[in-house]
Design an enzyme around this catalytic site. Structure first.
Site, mmCIF file in Angstrom:
data_model
loop_
_atom_site.group_PDB
_atom_site.id
_atom_site.type_symbol
_atom_site.label_atom_id
_atom_site.label_comp_id
_atom_site.label_asym_id
_atom_site.label_seq_id
_atom_site.Cartn_x
_atom_site.Cartn_y
_atom_site.Cartn_z
ATOM 1 N N GLU A 186 0.816 -1.223 -0.020
ATOM 2 C CA GLU A 186 0.206 -0.324 -0.121
ATOM 3 C C GLU A 186 1.353 1.236 0.227
ATOM 4 O O GLU A 186 1.970 1.236 1.192
ATOM 5 C CB GLU A 186 -0.926 -0.375 1.237
ATOM 6 C CG GLU A 186 -2.557 -1.330 1.268
ATOM 7 C CD GLU A 186 -3.062 -0.960 2.458
ATOM 8 O OE1 GLU A 186 -3.020 0.399 3.125
ATOM 9 O OE2 GLU A 186 -3.502 -1.636 2.869
ATOM 10 N N LYS A 239 3.086 -0.512 -42.533
ATOM 11 C CA LYS A 239 2.794 -2.153 -41.815
ATOM 12 C C LYS A 239 1.604 -3.049 -41.876
ATOM 13 O O LYS A 239 0.641 -2.501 -41.613
ATOM 14 C CB LYS A 239 4.024 -1.859 -40.611
ATOM 15 C CG LYS A 239 2.600 -0.809 -39.474
ATOM 16 C CD LYS A 239 3.354 -0.993 -38.410
ATOM 17 C CE LYS A 239 3.228 -0.633 -37.149
ATOM 18 N NZ LYS A 239 3.933 0.328 -35.951
ATOM 19 N N THR A 285 9.413 -3.186 -33.845
ATOM 20 C CA THR A 285 8.913 -2.243 -35.218
ATOM 21 C C THR A 285 9.727 -1.242 -35.976
ATOM 22 O O THR A 285 9.735 -1.161 -36.701
ATOM 23 C CB THR A 285 7.354 -1.678 -34.493
ATOM 24 O OG1 THR A 285 6.695 -2.559 -34.347
ATOM 25 C CG2 THR A 285 7.148 -1.026 -36.155
#
Length: 368
Positions: free
Chosen positions: A75, A231, A265
């Protein structure tokens, strides 16, 4: 009571006084100083912004003393040690990896400031995480960017300052003002400095059709032609085929995008450009997420250089990579914060005449 004059009841006077106080907070009186506070996401950038604001104002601007810690079960606990009552507060916190922890830190800090009677709370998110989930691409999927926007507004944040949102329409997810800065003006200064002797050879390249607007904006700033790498994806994160639209023969190509995650990519696009006849390939990316094998891929790729901003704290691997360079965003964020505090234009920072002097010393020749 004289004829033609109305008398206000005590209740009406109280209401008017309350309204005046409310809108006075919204308009931020001039005697209220801007105060910065930061979570753990990108402390180096927060400190750099504070230093820049000190230079711009000629007075010391530091980070508000606070602690952001975790209990044994994970927490998050926030405690602000300084008085922030009536102050104009700016929380500097990218929601980068670990995205969930950094987002919760931001929300809890905002709640702590609101409950401490801060006059206004502005979230400064150099990198806005979850922005890639801005629409439903398949059935039974969430629009998480909208959900995060609701959480920020619901916790009491009254304004957002960010950079290069993945999609500009995300600004419409908020019911509060959103100032979206752009990295392209800073990149333009850097390009004019790094490629000053071969500006005529440059070709700006968008790595996909969706990023054409971003690439075109940079191309206009440096007066260069534009090409596109088209692409096709078979699966998320995997690119099946790439085609270059435009003649890149003999050109020094600059790939422009907003996010570099695993760099798969990006590196493949660089290879396709070289195969299409490009002389060199460089990349300018707004947010270097750099997950998993990204640094290794970039280091081994045909790219001469990858330039990213410091919107996300750089890892040791990123810092040690020979072909990765980091451009600072502290100057533009510091000036944007001051403009918001002063109530002056933020969009003026998109112009070279305004931005150049802010980066004077780094790109002095180009800014003059």
């Amino acid at each position: 009571m004289p004829e033609g004059k109305a008398m206000l009841s005590g209740v009406n006077v109280a209401i008017l006084l309350h309204a005046a106080t409310f809108w006075g907070h919204r308009n931020m009186p001039h005697n209220v100083e801007p105060k910065l506070i930061s979570g753990n996401a990108n402390m180096p950038l927060a400190k750099a912004i504070a230093r820049r604001m000190s230079l711009h104002r000629g007075a010391h601007v530091g980070l508000v003393d606070a602690r952001v810690e975790r209990f044994n079960d994970g927490e998050i606990f926030v405690e602000v040690f300084e008085n922030v009552r009536g102050e104009d507060m700016f929380i500097i916190q990218s929601t980068s990896n670990p995205a969930n922890d950094n987002l919760m830190e931001l929300l809890i800090m905002a709640d702590a400031l609101r409950r401490s009677s801060a006059a206004r709370v502005t979230a400064v998110l150099p990198y806005f995480g979850y922005a890639r989930q801005d629409r439903r691409t398949k059935a039974r999927t969430p629009i998480t960017a909208k959900m995060v926007a609701n959480m920020l507004v619901g916790t009491g944040i009254e304004r957002v300052l960010t950079m290069d949102l993945h999609a500009a329409q995300i600004q419409g997810f908020f019911d509060i003002p959103v100032d979206n800065l752009y990295a392209s003006p800073v990149f333009a200064l850097d390009i004019k400095h790094a490629f000053k002797d071969r500006m005529g050879d440059l070709m700006v390249v968008s790595p996909d059709v969706g990023g054409v607007a971003r690439a075109r904006e940079l191309a206009k700033r440096i007066n260069s032609p534009l090409a596109i790498v088209d692409k096709r994806r078979e699966k998320h994160g995997e690119v099946a085929e790439m085609t270059v639209i435009g003649d890149v023969t003999g050109k020094t190509c600059l790939i422009v995008d907003d996010i570099c995650d695993t760099a798969g990519t990006l590196c493949k696009a660089a290879e396709v450009l070289i195969e299409a006849g490009a002389k060199e390939v460089h990349a300018y990316i707004s947010h270097g997420v750099m997950s998993g094998p990204a640094v290794e891929r970039v280091s081994k790729s045909v790219m001469k250089s990858l330039v990213i901003t410091d919107s996300i704290a750089a890892t040791d691997a990123v810092k040690s990579a020979k072909n990765i360079r980091i451009v600072p965003t502290a100057p533009i964020f510091a000036q944007a914060i001051l403009n918001i505090w002063n109530g002056t234009s933020v969009s003026s920072l998109f112009e070279a005449d305004t931005l150049g002097p802010i980066y004077d010393g780094m790109y002095r020749e180009e800014a003059s």
